[in-house]
Structures are given as C-alpha cells and as structure tokens.
Design a protein around this motif. Structure first.
Motif: not given
Length: 301
Positions: A257-283
């Motif tokens: 309740g700190r903020l309120v949404q003023l409209s249900s109409a939305v516009i998209p962000m141009p690109e998505p957010y990503h998670i990135c890593w290198a192969p060694g990390l998944l060992e």
C-alpha cells in the motif's frame, strides 16, 4: 621426435617418494603398498634409462642426477593439487554470488530470496548491485542479472521475464490529486522521471505511456530525474508525484500500500531481463539449484 611421457602413476609414485623421503610414506600417501611404489619407480627408471634412487644400506634416497627432474615434477603436481583444490572449493561453496542491476536486486530479487530452498543445508547470498557488467571470466564465480543487449556479452544467458510499465503514485498524492487516475490529467501534475543513461534510450518514460493512451505528454519538466528506478519509486512513495513503474520493481510496494497503480493500461519494456553465467559456475550444486529456482520464480510472475 619427443619421447612419450611416462605413466602418471609412475610419475606420482616417484614424486611422492622424493618429497616424503621413503617408500613407506609414499605408499601411505597414495593408498598403495610399498611394493607397488618400488615397482612403479623401477618402471620409470627403465623408461628413462637412468637411475632415480640410490640405496645406502636399507635407506633409499634420490640419485644425484634425479633431483632436478624431481623438482620439476613436484612443481607440476603442486599445480595439479591447486587445480583440484580450486575445483573442490567451487563445488562445495555454499555462497551464491550475484551481480545485478541495483533496482532489479533490490525490488525484484531481494523480496523473494528467503523462498530459495538450498539442497542439503543452508546457503548465504552475496549481492553486488552495479550497472557495470562484469568481465565474462568472473561469471565462473557469480551470476549476473541484467537487461537487454548487455546480456549478449556473457557466455550463457536465459531470459527471466519481459516486464511492463504503468503509472503509480502514493495514496496520499492520489487523495490530494484524485484527477491523477485520469490519463488526460496526468500530464498536468507533478511527475518523476527515470533516465538510465544514453545506452538505454529506449526505456519507456511517462510521456511514452501517455502517448500510448492517446493523450498529451507532460508540458512541464519533471520534478526530479533519477538514474535508479528504485530512487524514483521512493520519491513517488514519498508523495512527490507520478512515476512510470515497472511491474517487477513495484509489486511489493503495491502490495504494502505504499504505492497505487493509476491505470490497468500497460506498455512493454523493449527487451527482457536476463540471468547470465559461465559454464564453470554450474559445477556447483547450489549454483545449479539457484539457477533452476530463479527461472521458476520468473515464470511464476
């Protein structure tokens, strides 16, 4: 033509003997019999066509001509032991390191981290909030949460989510300016802008949202301009004006309740957010579990 390398087992037996000073100690270190150590050293002497040990009664030691050879072998085995130690440390590390865009960490990741259930025990998180993309080699030790094309510089990436934007303000601001709920009036009220810099010129602003609704953009300059989305949202929560918020950044403030949404109409962000890593990390088992968890969290938004 270069001579073929002796067997690793023979080299290991000789290196251990020379370092520890006895066949018995070498056998104990390598978990074999003293006879096996002696046999491997004899095989190595036969292949090298030179004596490697000499005996004085029942005591054996390195032959004079074998010291330099043993010294180089020890140096090589030290590096192998260091490499194994580094791999073991990485595989057993129960600290997940995450570098990310500041507001993405603060507003999206932080509120849900307590839901992560690490396999086989507890885990701690180390978060580094920065706009600077880490060098790719560092991603063998950490994940990177970033936006859009910046992810392409990293070895591996997966899209987390494609965000949308809408205007928000504080309940107090809306009570003082009930016309804020009407798009045609928003441009006449105090507003708060977000500017991530020239590299992110396509990030939507309040004027873009108003244009999408077919109403005029704000005539006056913004009350304040923020390089961090979280800073702009705090200004909005403080009752300073209207801000264009990303759903992923503002959901907790809406729920509280700190903020309120003023409209249900939305516009998209141009690109998505990503998670990135290198192969060694998944060992690392915990890192693999974290990657699966965060992808699941993103799908659930």
């Amino acid at each position: 033509m270069q001579s073929p390398l002796p067997s690793l087992r023979a080299l290991q037996a000789f290196e251990s003997f020379g370092r520890l000073g006895s066949v018995t100690a070498a056998a104990r270190e390598l978990g074999v019999t003293a006879g096996a150590i002696s046999q491997q050293i004899k095989l190595l002497e036969a292949q090298l066509k030179m004596p490697l040990i000499m005996k004085d009664g029942r005591r054996a030691s390195l032959a004079p001509g074998a010291h330099a050879y043993h010294e180089l072998l020890t140096s090589g085995f030290d590096k192998l032991r260091q490499a194994q130690g580094l791999l073991t440390e990485r595989m057993e590390d129960r600290e997940v390191k995450i570098s990310g865009l500041p507001t993405l960490l603060l507003k999206w990741l932080n509120p849900r981290l307590n839901r992560f259930g690490a396999p086989q025990g507890s885990v701690s998180f180390r978060l580094e909030a920065t706009h600077v993309e880490p060098e790719p080699q560092f991603l063998n030790r950490m994940f990177r949460l970033t936006y859009g094309a910046a992810s392409e510089a990293h070895p591996h990436r997966r899209a987390l989510f494609h965000d949308v934007c809408f205007p928000v303000c504080s309940p107090d601001f809306l009570a003082r300016h009930p016309e804020a709920a009407r798009p045609e009036c928003m441009g006449t009220l105090p507003w708060i802008d977000i500017d991530w810099g020239p590299a992110y010129a396509s990030i939507p602003r309040l004027g873009d949202w108003l244009s999408a609704q077919g109403v005029p953009v704000p005539r006056d300059k913004p009350l304040s301009v923020h390089s961090l989305s979280s800073s702009a949202l705090e200004a909005a929560a403080g009752g300073h004006g209207i801000a264009l918020a990303q759903h992923s950044f503002v959901s907790v403030d809406l729920r509280l309740g700190r903020l309120v949404q003023l409209s249900s109409a939305v516009i998209p962000m141009p690109e998505p957010y990503h998670i990135c890593w290198a192969p060694g990390l998944l060992e690392n088992e915990v890192a693999r579990a974290f990657l699966n968890w965060i992808l699941s969290e993103a799908r659930g938004d």
